[in-house]
Design an enzyme around this catalytic site. Structure first.
Site, PDB file in Angstrom:
ATOM      1  N   CYS A 187       0.898  -1.281  -0.071  1.00  0.00           N
ATOM      2  CA  CYS A 187       0.087  -0.089   0.000  1.00  0.00           C
ATOM      3  C   CYS A 187       0.881   1.324   0.120  1.00  0.00           C
ATOM      4  CB  CYS A 187      -0.940   0.102   1.266  1.00  0.00           C
ATOM      5  SG  CYS A 187      -2.211  -1.392   1.206  1.00  0.00           S
ATOM      6  N   HIS A 267      12.485   1.601   6.012  1.00  0.00           N
ATOM      7  CA  HIS A 267      12.223   0.393   5.702  1.00  0.00           C
ATOM      8  C   HIS A 267      12.541  -0.501   6.980  1.00  0.00           C
ATOM      9  CE1 HIS A 267      12.149  -3.674   3.709  1.00  0.00           C
ATOM     10  NE2 HIS A 267      11.704  -2.959   2.487  1.00  0.00           N
ATOM     11  N   HIS A 353      -3.875  19.043   7.183  1.00  0.00           N
ATOM     12  CA  HIS A 353      -4.475  17.900   6.691  1.00  0.00           C
ATOM     13  C   HIS A 353      -3.495  16.682   6.706  1.00  0.00           C
ATOM     14  CE1 HIS A 353      -7.112  21.174   5.288  1.00  0.00           C
ATOM     15  NE2 HIS A 353      -6.144  21.690   4.654  1.00  0.00           N
ATOM     16  N   HIS A 357      -2.914   6.199   5.960  1.00  0.00           N
ATOM     17  CA  HIS A 357      -2.981   4.864   5.510  1.00  0.00           C
ATOM     18  C   HIS A 357      -4.465   4.532   5.976  1.00  0.00           C
ATOM     19  CE1 HIS A 357      -2.121   1.221   3.629  1.00  0.00           C
ATOM     20  NE2 HIS A 357      -2.477   0.817   4.838  1.00  0.00           N
ATOM     21  N   HIS A 386     -14.581   3.455   4.232  1.00  0.00           N
ATOM     22  CA  HIS A 386     -16.226   3.014   3.901  1.00  0.00           C
ATOM     23  C   HIS A 386     -16.660   2.978   2.723  1.00  0.00           C
ATOM     24  CE1 HIS A 386     -20.463   3.887   4.367  1.00  0.00           C
ATOM     25  NE2 HIS A 386     -20.556   2.996   5.484  1.00  0.00           N
ATOM     26  N   ASN A 390     -10.239  -0.850   0.912  1.00  0.00           N
ATOM     27  CA  ASN A 390      -8.810  -0.776   0.967  1.00  0.00           C
ATOM     28  C   ASN A 390      -8.306  -0.932  -0.674  1.00  0.00           C
ATOM     29  OD1 ASN A 390      -6.001  -1.139   1.041  1.00  0.00           O
ATOM     30  ND2 ASN A 390      -6.119  -2.427   2.781  1.00  0.00           N
TER      31      ASN A 390
END
Length: 482
Positions: A187, A267, A353, A357, A386, A390
């Site tokens: 993602c 990472h 703002h 994720h 919603h 995902n």
């Protein structure tokens, strides 16, 4: 020896000054001007060229791709791959996932064939990629032949020719177009793609435009087995794509929406738990899928802590950094090292703002708890989960579109995109708004933004042993991965 060297240097400097004074004005002025131009050129060369987000587009699939709980149950019964217990488990996960009844599923779900094939995967990719790129180029007034770089990210589908090649062929891009295909990034691929495109533009002498296209492909990764860790992805992952056009062309600054201020990638794959938190694998029957372990939320929290520790000094005001140091020191002085370790700076002092994720309800809950974010901060993440589910690497762009649909972004506002990926990775893109926001004609929220924030389910209340909110599927703790 040192005194002799100092004397010689002073003598040479005095001689140089005397020589310059002896020059006539008409010879001295060009010399001084040349020196100043040289200094300016060195400073400008060392300063990074600004990179702008010219525009972006998010894919809104056709209405006949909408999927709700009833459609999922029908598919599960008709495909004859799942036992009753497995169907009950997926129903439970779906109801607790935070997904609504208007997300989008891949084409093979509606085909009646109940089989995942390469043809369906290609169809899913083409529907998302081609539509978003076409909309983006049209509204950005950029011709395909003007695009110098193409970065395409898709973690679970890497065909040959590549997805980047499919885009080059579809839009007739010239042979000089440099393409990059990212796979397995999870993602975080959207934010990683922006970072890569910005670096490519800055090291290129000519600069120009870089097209970043992010998607995920479910057609070949739908899981038809009985392993509960691998069934979760069927319940939360949905179809979505996004395309962004970044540029370093100074003349387009007036047309751009945002300026890229900073990127950061960390990472955490050196840790076994982090590396194995989300893994594509085969089950005991040979069915391929992605297993999400019960450590995922804990790993995300630990990775986020390390990530923000690196990011904080670069984005937080000095006053907040001092406040953070004082709070930590006070906790240690009062003999409470655990409380000191739990303290994090207030990142709302750095950003107006945040596109956090939204990989799952429990992940949003964990980030909100760790960062002490209120409901209004995580509202875009919950709304995106919603409405669209995902969608993997494109999630942060759907959240950005939410802010613009609500007309919340003002010129000068700072915006934080934060995404997590398999491996385990965390990536941040920091933007500064160049103008007030307004929804584009192809904004995916145009027809539904007025319904949000909706009455969403409350945050998870169960806790894992590590103290972080447990995942929606913590009852898997007695099940072992094969």
């Amino acid at each position: 020896m040192a005194a002799t060297t100092t004397t010689m240097s002073s003598s040479m400097a005095a001689s140089l000054v005397t020589s310059l004074r002896s020059l006539p004005a008409h010879a001295l002025v060009p010399l001084v001007a040349s020196a100043l131009l040289f200094v300016v050129a060195v400073v400008l060369r060392r300063r990074r060229r600004p990179v702008y987000l010219l525009n972006y587009s998010c894919h809104l699939p056709d209405v006949d791709r909408k999927v709700n709980l009833e459609v999922c149950e029908y598919f599960g019964q008709r495909c004859r791959h799942y036992s009753d217990d497995t169907a009950d488990f997926m129903r439970l996960i779906y109801r607790k996932s935070g997904l609504g009844q208007e997300t989008y599923a891949p084409p093979f779900i509606f085909s009646g064939e109940f089989q995942k094939t390469q043809a369906f995967a290609v169809q899913e990719a083409e529907e998302g990629l081609f539509a978003t790129v076409a909309h983006l180029l049209a509204k950005s007034d950029v011709r395909p032949r003007d695009v110098g770089f193409v970065v395409v990210a898709c973690s679970m589908f890497s065909p040959a020719p590549s997805l980047a090649s499919m885009i080059v062929r579809r839009f007739g891009m010239p042979p000089g177009t440099r393409t990059y295909s990212l796979a397995g990034m999870g993602c975080s691929a959207g934010t990683v793609g922006i970072d890569m495109a910005a670096r490519a533009l800055r090291v290129s002498r000519r600069g120009g435009y870089a097209l970043v296209v992010v998607t995920e492909n479910m057609s070949l990764n739908w899981y038809f087995g009985e392993n509960k860790h691998m069934l979760v992805t069927n319940c939360i992952f949905r179809v979505g794509s996004a395309a962004a056009l970044v540029t370093d062309v100074a003349a387009r600054r007036g047309d751009a929406k945002y300026e890229l201020v900073r990127t950061l990638r960390t990472h955490h794959g050196g840790d076994d738990a982090a590396y194995n938190a989300a893994v594509q694998m085969e089950d005991e029957e040979g069915n391929v899928g992605v297993a999400l372990t019960k450590d995922l939320v804990r790993v995300a929290g630990a990775g986020l802590r390390q990530h923000i520790a690196t990011l904080a000094p670069h984005v937080l005001p000095v006053s907040e950094l001092l406040r953070y140091v004082w709070r930590v020191a006070r906790a240690y002085v009062t003999g409470n090292p655990k409380a000191a370790a739990a303290i994090v700076p207030d990142f709302q002092r750095a950003f107006e703002h945040m596109c956090i994720h939204s990989g799952g309800k429990a992940v949003i809950d964990a980030v909100a708890k760790l960062m002490a974010f209120g409901p209004q901060v995580v509202e875009p993440a919950r709304a995106t989960l919603h409405r669209f589910g995902n969608t993997s690497s494109s999630l942060v762009f759907y959240e950005l579109a939410y802010f613009e649909a609500k007309r919340r972004v003002r010129a000068g506002d700072r915006l934080w995109m934060l995404a997590f990926g398999t491996g385990f990775k965390a990536c941040s893109n920091i933007w500064r708004a160049l103008r007030d926001s307004a929804p584009d004609a192809d904004n995916p929220w145009n027809a539904c933004a007025h319904r949000y924030p909706a009455a969403l389910p409350p945050p998870s209340t169960r806790r894992s042993s590590g103290g972080a909110p447990a995942m929606d599927f913590t009852h898997l703790k007695n099940d072992k991965l094969p």
